[in-house]
Design a protein around this motif. Structure first.
Motif, PDB file in Angstrom:
ATOM      1  N   GLY A  45       0.830  -1.235  -0.054  1.00 23.32           N
ATOM      2  CA  GLY A  45       0.119   0.138   0.148  1.00 23.32           C
ATOM      3  C   GLY A  45       0.882   1.276   0.184  1.00 23.32           C
ATOM      4  N   SER A  46       2.073   1.331   0.535  1.00 23.03           N
ATOM      5  CA  SER A  46       2.886   2.341   0.615  1.00 23.03           C
ATOM      6  C   SER A  46       3.885   2.493  -0.461  1.00 23.03           C
ATOM      7  N   HIS A  47       3.613   1.673  -1.450  1.00 24.36           N
ATOM      8  CA  HIS A  47       4.418   1.774  -2.698  1.00 24.36           C
ATOM      9  C   HIS A  47       3.431   1.320  -3.848  1.00 24.36           C
ATOM     10  N   ASP A  48       2.522   1.933  -3.690  1.00 24.83           N
ATOM     11  CA  ASP A  48       1.155   1.648  -4.784  1.00 24.83           C
ATOM     12  C   ASP A  48       2.054   2.371  -6.098  1.00 24.83           C
ATOM     13  N   GLY A  49       1.852   1.769  -7.298  1.00 26.44           N
ATOM     14  CA  GLY A  49       2.286   2.220  -8.592  1.00 26.44           C
ATOM     15  C   GLY A  49       4.102   2.209  -8.465  1.00 26.44           C
ATOM     16  N   LEU A  50       4.723   1.715  -7.871  1.00 24.05           N
ATOM     17  CA  LEU A  50       6.014   1.120  -7.578  1.00 24.05           C
ATOM     18  C   LEU A  50       6.190  -0.271  -7.550  1.00 24.05           C
ATOM     19  N   SER A  51       5.505  -0.902  -6.800  1.00 24.00           N
ATOM     20  CA  SER A  51       5.798  -2.344  -6.569  1.00 24.00           C
ATOM     21  C   SER A  51       4.305  -3.413  -6.477  1.00 24.00           C
ATOM     22  N   ARG A  52       4.829  -4.575  -7.138  1.00 26.83           N
ATOM     23  CA  ARG A  52       3.746  -5.567  -7.137  1.00 26.83           C
ATOM     24  C   ARG A  52       3.945  -6.592  -6.359  1.00 26.83           C
ATOM     25  N   ALA A  53       5.052  -6.858  -5.452  1.00 21.27           N
ATOM     26  CA  ALA A  53       5.289  -7.964  -4.817  1.00 21.27           C
ATOM     27  C   ALA A  53       6.079  -7.229  -3.494  1.00 21.27           C
ATOM     28  N   ALA A  54       5.905  -7.892  -2.343  1.00 19.98           N
ATOM     29  CA  ALA A  54       6.467  -7.656  -1.098  1.00 19.98           C
ATOM     30  C   ALA A  54       7.104  -8.835  -0.501  1.00 19.98           C
ATOM     31  N   PHE A  55       8.263  -8.741   0.260  1.00 20.40           N
ATOM     32  CA  PHE A  55       8.854  -9.865   0.880  1.00 20.40           C
ATOM     33  C   PHE A  55       9.325  -9.503   2.080  1.00 20.40           C
ATOM     34  N   LEU A  56       9.200 -10.342   3.133  1.00 23.47           N
ATOM     35  CA  LEU A  56       9.785 -10.348   4.246  1.00 23.47           C
ATOM     36  C   LEU A  56      10.242 -11.698   4.982  1.00 23.47           C
ATOM     37  N   ASP A  57      11.535 -11.540   5.336  1.00 18.48           N
ATOM     38  CA  ASP A  57      12.057 -12.625   6.026  1.00 18.48           C
ATOM     39  C   ASP A  57      12.140 -12.598   7.685  1.00 18.48           C
ATOM     40  N   LEU A  58      11.812 -13.241   8.591  1.00 15.58           N
ATOM     41  CA  LEU A  58      12.035 -12.921   9.850  1.00 15.58           C
ATOM     42  C   LEU A  58      12.837 -14.168  10.436  1.00 15.58           C
ATOM     43  N   SER A  59      14.006 -14.059  11.234  1.00 18.65           N
ATOM     44  CA  SER A  59      14.856 -14.921  11.798  1.00 18.65           C
ATOM     45  C   SER A  59      15.103 -14.831  13.273  1.00 18.65           C
TER      46      SER A  59
END
Length: 305
Positions: free
Chosen positions: A88-102
């Motif tokens: 939502g904060s990258h509308d128009g810029l990004s179509r996929a989001a990633f998050l890795d938590l270790s």
């Protein structure tokens, strides 16, 4: 003193056009909670850059969105909400989001027989992707255990058998004499070699899961192998541990097959890849076995950084 507006260089168009599959940050310190315990976590957060003219993304927006996970029980809905905020904060810029938590989950585990208990660490990484079509999550988990070599056990039994035949060649075989012999050093003339071992698991989690099934999976894996590493013990626990190892003799192939069948029966697992490592005490190298189920059907992991 009048302050000039701060210049936003990142908003300027890129001089060289092109899309990027992943842009973000790695190694972000993030306190988490897993299985009710605090975890010193690390996050890698990013989005795709699909506008070829954009200079870059808004990394601070990703960083601030991670606050929703601070010191709260880690769950898939919470992670999904953070990834939706990324998009939502990258509308128009990004179509996929990633998050890795270790991190390392801290679980309190009871002794085998005595009332003692202690803490064990279980390294994990939760790898998540959201492309607008829902959450895709993979849990990487490491579980330690003990493994005793079946071949070494058989050879040890043979030596003990030979020693028994030699010692009782000219001695009457009575119950009392045999019992005394078994309780002597001759009765354990040779011992099979054992080693601390590890199961490295990558598990695709089903969409309908709400809670992170880490504790349930650890319990299932340790039950399947039967030789979980111990923490605080009394002698009665150490004896029970020796018995468990003797009743669960395992090559790395045996351990891998046990885990394969166990994981296929776990609810909420859509596929997995596993690797077991027996850190040999006989050899100067490790014995390793791998297996997978329903892993090649999706290629999302190939797209990850």
């Amino acid at each position: 003193m009048n302050r000039l507006p701060l210049e936003d260089i990142a908003s300027a168009p890129s001089q060289r056009l092109g899309t990027l599959s992943w842009v973000g940050m790695e190694g972000i310190a993030l306190p988490l909670r897993v299985a009710g315990q605090g975890v010193t976590g690390s996050a890698s957060a990013g989005v795709s850059l699909d506008d070829p003219t954009a200079r870059g993304i808004h990394m601070s927006r990703l960083y601030l969105a991670l606050a929703e996970l601070e010191e709260r029980e880690l769950s898939l809905p919470r992670v999904a909400a953070v990834l939706e905020t990324f998009l939502g904060s990258h509308d128009g810029l990004s179509r996929a989001a990633f998050l890795d938590l270790s991190g390392e989950a801290m679980l309190k585990r009871p002794a085998l027989i005595s009332p003692l208990a202690g803490w064990k660490r279980y390294p994990f990484t939760l790898r998540c992707r959201h492309d607008g079509g829902g959450l895709q999550a993979t849990l990487d988990l490491t579980v330690g255990y003990s493994s005793t070599c079946p071949c070494s056990a058989a050879l040890s039994r043979q030596l003990i058998q030979q020693a028994f035949d030699e010692d009782f060649t000219d001695m009457p075989v009575t119950r009392q004499a045999v019992s005394a012999w078994l309780g002597s050093e001759q009765g354990i003339l040779a011992t099979p070699h054992s080693q601390r071992s590890q199961a490295h698991l990558s598990l695709r989690l089903a969409d309908e899961l709400d809670e992170l099934p880490l504790l349930r999976l650890v319990d299932a894996v340790e039950r399947s192998l039967g030789t979980a590493l111990q923490t605080a013990v009394k002698r009665i626990d150490e004896q029970a541990f020796a018995l468990a190892n003797g009743q669960n003799l395992m090559f790395c192939e045996d351990a891998a097959r046990r885990l394969h069948h166990t994981l296929r029966d776990q609810p909420g697992i859509r596929g997995f890849r596993l690797r077991v490592v027996h850190a040999e005490s006989l050899h100067a190298h490790d014995a390793v076995a791998r297996s997978e189920w329903n892993w090649e059907e999706e290629s999302a992991d190939e797209e990850r950084p």
